[in-house]
Design a protein around this motif. Structure first.
Motif, mmCIF file in Angstrom:
data_model
loop_
_atom_site.group_PDB
_atom_site.id
_atom_site.type_symbol
_atom_site.label_atom_id
_atom_site.label_comp_id
_atom_site.label_asym_id
_atom_site.label_seq_id
_atom_site.Cartn_x
_atom_site.Cartn_y
_atom_site.Cartn_z
ATOM 1 N N UNK A 142 0.844 -1.183 0.000
ATOM 2 C CA UNK A 142 0.000 0.000 0.000
ATOM 3 C C UNK A 142 0.888 1.243 0.000
ATOM 4 N N UNK A 143 0.265 2.413 -0.144
ATOM 5 C CA UNK A 143 1.020 3.672 -0.162
ATOM 6 C C UNK A 143 1.730 3.923 1.162
ATOM 7 N N UNK A 144 1.186 3.362 2.249
ATOM 8 C CA UNK A 144 1.796 3.584 3.561
ATOM 9 C C UNK A 144 2.985 2.664 3.818
ATOM 10 N N UNK A 145 3.004 1.536 3.121
ATOM 11 C CA UNK A 145 4.041 0.540 3.408
ATOM 12 C C UNK A 145 5.320 0.874 2.647
ATOM 13 N N UNK A 146 5.962 1.936 3.051
ATOM 14 C CA UNK A 146 7.166 2.377 2.352
ATOM 15 C C UNK A 146 8.392 2.222 3.241
ATOM 16 N N UNK A 147 9.514 2.015 2.601
ATOM 17 C CA UNK A 147 10.807 2.037 3.289
ATOM 18 C C UNK A 147 11.326 3.465 3.153
ATOM 19 N N UNK A 148 11.511 4.176 4.268
ATOM 20 C CA UNK A 148 11.917 5.579 4.162
ATOM 21 C C UNK A 148 13.349 5.736 3.641
#
Lengths: 396, 88
Positions: A142-148
């Protein structure tokens, strides 16, 4: 007369460990496989992960591709093959596979058969590292599941990664993730004394905020140590089930970013990887700074060896018996469970924000006393041995 | 855990204390939507979250909880099992 075991009253009931069983499914999420540079040597690389074998290779555009390693033709192992142009060629019959999972050509055949497609794994390159997306349901992040992005990485002020990788067997990776909340083990296992400890779980992140000082009675022992009496601030967050970014700032001005990540190999084995970058201190050459990163890398390795020594012989435990001075183990595991269920079964209580400030007052009263007593004992022992030497000397 | 309303924004959370220093907070909604302070932090600090800012809590909410405990409206409890983040 034979002795019979006394019946216990309710108050004296024995606590029984529920060891449960390792889940057979693997977590949904981004998993870091290592530094991108380590895959860019013109050769295919085998990766044992998620109960299977994968192959990573770099195509002519510089992109890293990830496929199931076993050729869908006759099961040849692509990781033992060769890179030909943009494709990986099977060592068995030279079938050529593209990064999209499609068979592009079979040099000895008139045409490629229908449905000549293998599994291609979504990848991400970030922070100089390669990530693979794993989802048993086959879905996308999802859009929230990002690696910063780690903003310090790649700047002149910071070193490059010092990176290590180790296979941990007969252990489920939940043991590693449990450390997020395990306040007291930092004192007993890692020889650092937590002075403040907070956890926050929210969405796909789990954070540990801690300040600590090294145990003064362990001076001279090998362990990660930012300097005696110096207090270090540590902020560590898991982004998803397996990738933790830990920022460490010591009073003396040392700043470190530590990556602690893993990917599962089998239900009872995982590859633990960790890397550090260090902020270059004023007047430090690049070589000196990289050496400092290596020292922290080495120290981190020793830290994980301390954990491994515990994991080797401990029991899996699904019903830990906690005291009020422990961190929120059950809530952490509730958070962690979201990665092991189908998306539609992720419940609100797994992802809603939860904050927990551990009371470290009682622990520190006891630890300060214990450390002082240990130092006294060490002093007495060394002065006793010094006087013993003095007495013994005339007879030598 | 016990329901507490933040004195500043009225947001409802579940809170618990084992001691004066310890605090547990179970949010019942998306914290970054319902808490103005966290929302502001999120907008300002997205870049920082990767490093550290995600560890921040709302000081107004924590002050509310501490005050409730001091005034005897939130009795100290013994360690409990996790509470679901949904009001019954």
């Amino acid at each position: 007369m034979t002795m019979t075991k006394q019946q216990t009253t309710d108050d004296e009931e024995v606590r029984v460990i529920d060891a449960g069983a390792n889940p057979t499914r693997f977590a949904r999420g981004w998993h870091c496989l290592g530094l991108t540079d380590s895959f860019r040597d013109g050769k295919p690389h085998e990766v044992f992960a998620f109960g299977s074998k994968l192959v990573v290779w770099e195509d002519s555009t510089g992109a890293l591709n990830l496929l199931d390693s076993f050729c869908r033709h006759m099961g040849g192992d692509l990781s033992q093959g060769t890179i030909k142009g943009d494709e990986i060629a099977c060592p068995f019959h030279d079938w050529r596979w593209g990064g999209d999972g499609k068979c592009k050509q079979i040099p000895y055949a008139r045409r490629v058969p229908m449905r000549a497609r293998t599994r291609s794994w979504p990848t991400l390159e970030r922070n100089g590292q390669l990530f693979v997306w794993h989802d048993p349901e086959g879905g996308a992040p999802t859009d929230d599941e990002v690696i910063p992005h780690i903003t310090n990485y790649g700047t002149d002020a910071w070193t490059d990664w010092n990176w290590n990788s180790v296979l941990i067997e007969e252990t489920h990776c939940r043991e590693l993730v449990d450390n997020v909340v395990d306040m007291a083990h930092f004192y007993y296992v890692h020889l650092n004394q937590p002075l403040h400890f907070r956890n926050i779980f929210e969405g796909h992140t789990a954070t540990q905020e801690m300040s600590f000082k090294p145990r003064a009675d362990m001076a001279g022992e090998e362990f990660v140590n930012f300097g005696e009496d110096s207090v270090t601030q540590s902020y560590a967050t898991y982004y998803g089930p397996s990738y933790m970014i830990n920022s460490l700032v010591a009073e003396g001005g040392i700043e470190v970013v530590l990556i602690n990540c893993h990917y599962p190999v089998r239900p009872d084995a995982f590859v633990l990887q960790y890397g550090v970058i260090v902020k270059k201190l004023p007047g430090m050459s690049n070589e000196q700074a990289q050496e400092m990163a290596e020292q922290f890398g080495q120290g981190t390795m020793e830290t994980f060896e301390q954990d491994v020594a515990i994991w080797k012989t401990k029991s899996r435990i699904d019903n830990p018996l906690l005291c009020e001075d422990d961190g929120p183990v059950y809530q952490l595991r509730r958070w962690y469970k979201q990665f092991y269920v189908d998306r539609e079964d992720v419940s609100e209580d797994m992802v809603r924000r939860f904050e927990f400030d551990v009371d470290v007052t009682k622990a520190n009263e006891y630890w300060d006393r214990e450390v002082a007593e240990n130092i006294d004992r060490q002093r007495n022992a060394s002065s006793a041995s010094a006087s013993a030497t003095a007495v013994a000397a005339p007879h030598a | 855990m016990q329901k507490i309303l933040c004195t500043q924004c009225g947001t409802a959370v579940l809170a618990e204390k084992y001691s004066e220093q310890h605090t547990s907070v179970q949010w019942l909604d998306d914290a970054f939507e319902v808490c103005p302070r966290l929302k502001q932090d999120k907008v300002a600090g997205d870049a920082l979250r990767a490093q550290r800012a995600i560890g921040a809590v709302c000081p107004a909410l924590h002050a509310t909880i501490d005050q409730a405990a001091q005034e005897g409206n939130l009795p100290l409890s013994l360690r409990s099992e996790p509470t679901a983040g949904v009001l019954q």
